[in-house]
Design a protein around this motif. Structure first.
Motif, PDB file in Angstrom:
ATOM      1  N   VAL A 192      13.963  18.355  39.685  1.00 17.12           N
ATOM      2  CA  VAL A 192      12.779  18.964  39.078  1.00 17.12           C
ATOM      3  C   VAL A 192      11.546  18.527  39.869  1.00 17.12           C
ATOM      4  O   VAL A 192      11.372  17.354  40.178  1.00 17.12           O
ATOM      5  N   ASP A 193      10.695  19.501  40.198  1.00 20.54           N
ATOM      6  CA  ASP A 193       9.480  19.215  40.974  1.00 20.54           C
ATOM      7  C   ASP A 193       8.247  19.104  40.093  1.00 20.54           C
ATOM      8  O   ASP A 193       7.342  18.328  40.397  1.00 20.54           O
ATOM      9  N   GLU A 194       8.207  19.890  39.012  1.00 26.24           N
ATOM     10  CA  GLU A 194       7.059  19.860  38.109  1.00 26.24           C
ATOM     11  C   GLU A 194       7.532  20.042  36.667  1.00 26.24           C
ATOM     12  O   GLU A 194       8.539  20.711  36.429  1.00 26.24           O
ATOM     13  N   ILE A 195       6.793  19.445  35.762  1.00 28.77           N
ATOM     14  CA  ILE A 195       7.034  19.622  34.333  1.00 28.77           C
ATOM     15  C   ILE A 195       5.721  20.082  33.712  1.00 28.77           C
ATOM     16  O   ILE A 195       4.699  19.400  33.829  1.00 28.77           O
ATOM     17  N   ILE A 196       5.770  21.263  33.085  1.00 28.59           N
ATOM     18  CA  ILE A 196       4.608  21.781  32.370  1.00 28.59           C
ATOM     19  C   ILE A 196       4.985  21.778  30.895  1.00 28.59           C
ATOM     20  O   ILE A 196       5.846  22.538  30.463  1.00 28.59           O
ATOM     21  N   LEU A 197       4.363  20.884  30.169  1.00 31.31           N
ATOM     22  CA  LEU A 197       4.714  20.617  28.781  1.00 31.31           C
ATOM     23  C   LEU A 197       3.567  21.059  27.888  1.00 31.31           C
ATOM     24  O   LEU A 197       2.452  20.563  28.023  1.00 31.31           O
ATOM     25  N   THR A 198       3.838  22.002  26.991  1.00 33.47           N
ATOM     26  CA  THR A 198       2.835  22.431  26.024  1.00 33.47           C
ATOM     27  C   THR A 198       3.147  21.735  24.707  1.00 33.47           C
ATOM     28  O   THR A 198       4.216  21.927  24.128  1.00 33.47           O
ATOM     29  N   VAL A 199       2.232  20.900  24.264  1.00 34.80           N
ATOM     30  CA  VAL A 199       2.449  20.057  23.090  1.00 34.80           C
ATOM     31  C   VAL A 199       1.781  20.675  21.865  1.00 34.80           C
ATOM     32  O   VAL A 199       0.584  20.987  21.882  1.00 34.80           O
ATOM     33  N   ALA A 200       2.587  20.835  20.815  1.00 33.80           N
ATOM     34  CA  ALA A 200       2.092  21.343  19.538  1.00 33.80           C
ATOM     35  C   ALA A 200       1.702  20.168  18.652  1.00 33.80           C
ATOM     36  O   ALA A 200       2.408  19.162  18.618  1.00 33.80           O
ATOM     37  N   PRO A 201       0.595  20.275  17.920  1.00 23.44           N
ATOM     38  CA  PRO A 201       0.162  19.177  17.051  1.00 23.44           C
ATOM     39  C   PRO A 201       0.985  19.152  15.757  1.00 23.44           C
ATOM     40  O   PRO A 201       0.465  19.344  14.658  1.00 23.44           O
ATOM     41  N   THR A 202       2.273  18.930  15.936  1.00 21.17           N
ATOM     42  CA  THR A 202       3.212  18.934  14.819  1.00 21.17           C
ATOM     43  C   THR A 202       4.217  17.810  15.010  1.00 21.17           C
ATOM     44  O   THR A 202       4.708  17.608  16.119  1.00 21.17           O
ATOM     45  N   LEU A 203       4.523  17.093  13.931  1.00 16.46           N
ATOM     46  CA  LEU A 203       5.611  16.115  13.937  1.00 16.46           C
ATOM     47  C   LEU A 203       6.727  16.712  13.090  1.00 16.46           C
ATOM     48  O   LEU A 203       6.501  17.086  11.945  1.00 16.46           O
ATOM     49  N   ILE A 204       7.941  16.814  13.676  1.00 11.55           N
ATOM     50  CA  ILE A 204       9.038  17.367  12.877  1.00 11.55           C
ATOM     51  C   ILE A 204      10.067  16.311  12.511  1.00 11.55           C
ATOM     52  O   ILE A 204      10.988  16.579  11.765  1.00 11.55           O
ATOM     53  N   GLY A 205       9.897  15.102  13.057  1.00 12.24           N
ATOM     54  CA  GLY A 205      10.686  13.957  12.599  1.00 12.24           C
ATOM     55  C   GLY A 205      12.096  13.853  13.123  1.00 12.24           C
ATOM     56  O   GLY A 205      12.569  12.763  13.418  1.00 12.24           O
ATOM     57  N   THR A 206      12.772  14.961  13.252  1.00 13.82           N
ATOM     58  CA  THR A 206      14.139  14.967  13.769  1.00 13.82           C
ATOM     59  C   THR A 206      14.401  16.357  14.319  1.00 13.82           C
ATOM     60  O   THR A 206      13.736  17.324  13.947  1.00 13.82           O
ATOM     61  N   GLY A 207      15.330  16.436  15.236  1.00 13.26           N
ATOM     62  CA  GLY A 207      15.623  17.738  15.814  1.00 13.26           C
ATOM     63  C   GLY A 207      16.306  17.597  17.151  1.00 13.26           C
ATOM     64  O   GLY A 207      16.970  16.599  17.433  1.00 13.26           O
ATOM     65  N   ILE A 208      16.121  18.610  17.983  1.00 14.82           N
ATOM     66  CA  ILE A 208      16.708  18.632  19.327  1.00 14.82           C
ATOM     67  C   ILE A 208      15.665  18.083  20.280  1.00 14.82           C
ATOM     68  O   ILE A 208      14.598  18.664  20.471  1.00 14.82           O
ATOM     69  N   SER A 209      15.977  16.951  20.870  1.00 21.56           N
ATOM     70  CA  SER A 209      15.044  16.245  21.737  1.00 21.56           C
ATOM     71  C   SER A 209      14.944  16.927  23.105  1.00 21.56           C
ATOM     72  O   SER A 209      15.932  17.414  23.637  1.00 21.56           O
TER      73      SER A 209
END
Length: 176
Positions: free
Chosen positions: A128-145
């Motif tokens: 991987v050369d770049e990571i573009i991460l769009t972060v939502a202001p939400t905590l879901i506590g558990t899920g698919i990491s």
């Protein structure tokens, strides 16, 4: 165009690092107020090839009621399906060799679509050369990491940030 294409992860995540709930729901993501398409169209124009995993491909087919959403060359890594259909070519090859071959072909960037299961070997092999991460202001506590736990370390350099109403985009370059 550059002689070496880039492999880019472009994905949204909750603030606590999940890309979906345990039952693969993205409802939490669509509750957040964004801005237009949060940079998706702009990014999509920079790629001409897509790599995804079989789980993501199957999820897309189950969610989409219209046509397949990508009109670019699309490869799906699968251990059980071979060949191709009108939308994708299935791949069961060594990830490193396959990706390096793609990166050395003429073209635009390559988008790796999918979560931690697919992304993990690409990160671990430093593909991987770049990571573009769009972060939502939400905590879901558990899920698919987004990132799987393992013994690896990846150094990143921040290329930029952008705000799309309540979303924040973090653009990182992988240090090699």
């Amino acid at each position: 165009m550059s002689s070496q294409r880039k492999l880019i992860s472009f994905i949204a995540t909750s603030l606590d690092g999940y890309i979906a709930t345990k039952n693969e729901s993205l409802d939490w993501l669509f509750k957040v107020e964004g801005e237009d398409d949060n940079g998706y169209s702009e990014f999509y124009e920079t790629v001409d090839t897509i790599i995804m995993g079989r789980k993501t491909y199957d999820w897309i087919l189950n969610q989409e009621t219209e046509d397949f959403p990508y009109n670019k060359e699309c490869f799906v890594f699968s251990r059980s399906v071979n060949g191709e259909n009108k939308n994708v070519k299935f791949v069961n090859e060594d990830i490193v060799n396959f990706t390096n071959k793609l990166k050395n072909e003429e073209g635009k960037n390559i988008w790796i679509v999918g979560g931690g299961e697919l992304l993990h070997p690409f990160i671990k092999e430093k593909l991987v050369d770049e990571i573009i991460l769009t972060v939502a202001p939400t905590l879901i506590g558990t899920g698919i990491s987004l990132f799987k736990e393992d013994n690896y370390q990846l150094e990143l350099s921040l290329k930029g940030t952008r705000r799309f109403n309540q979303f924040v985009e973090l653009h990182y370059e992988v240090q090699k």
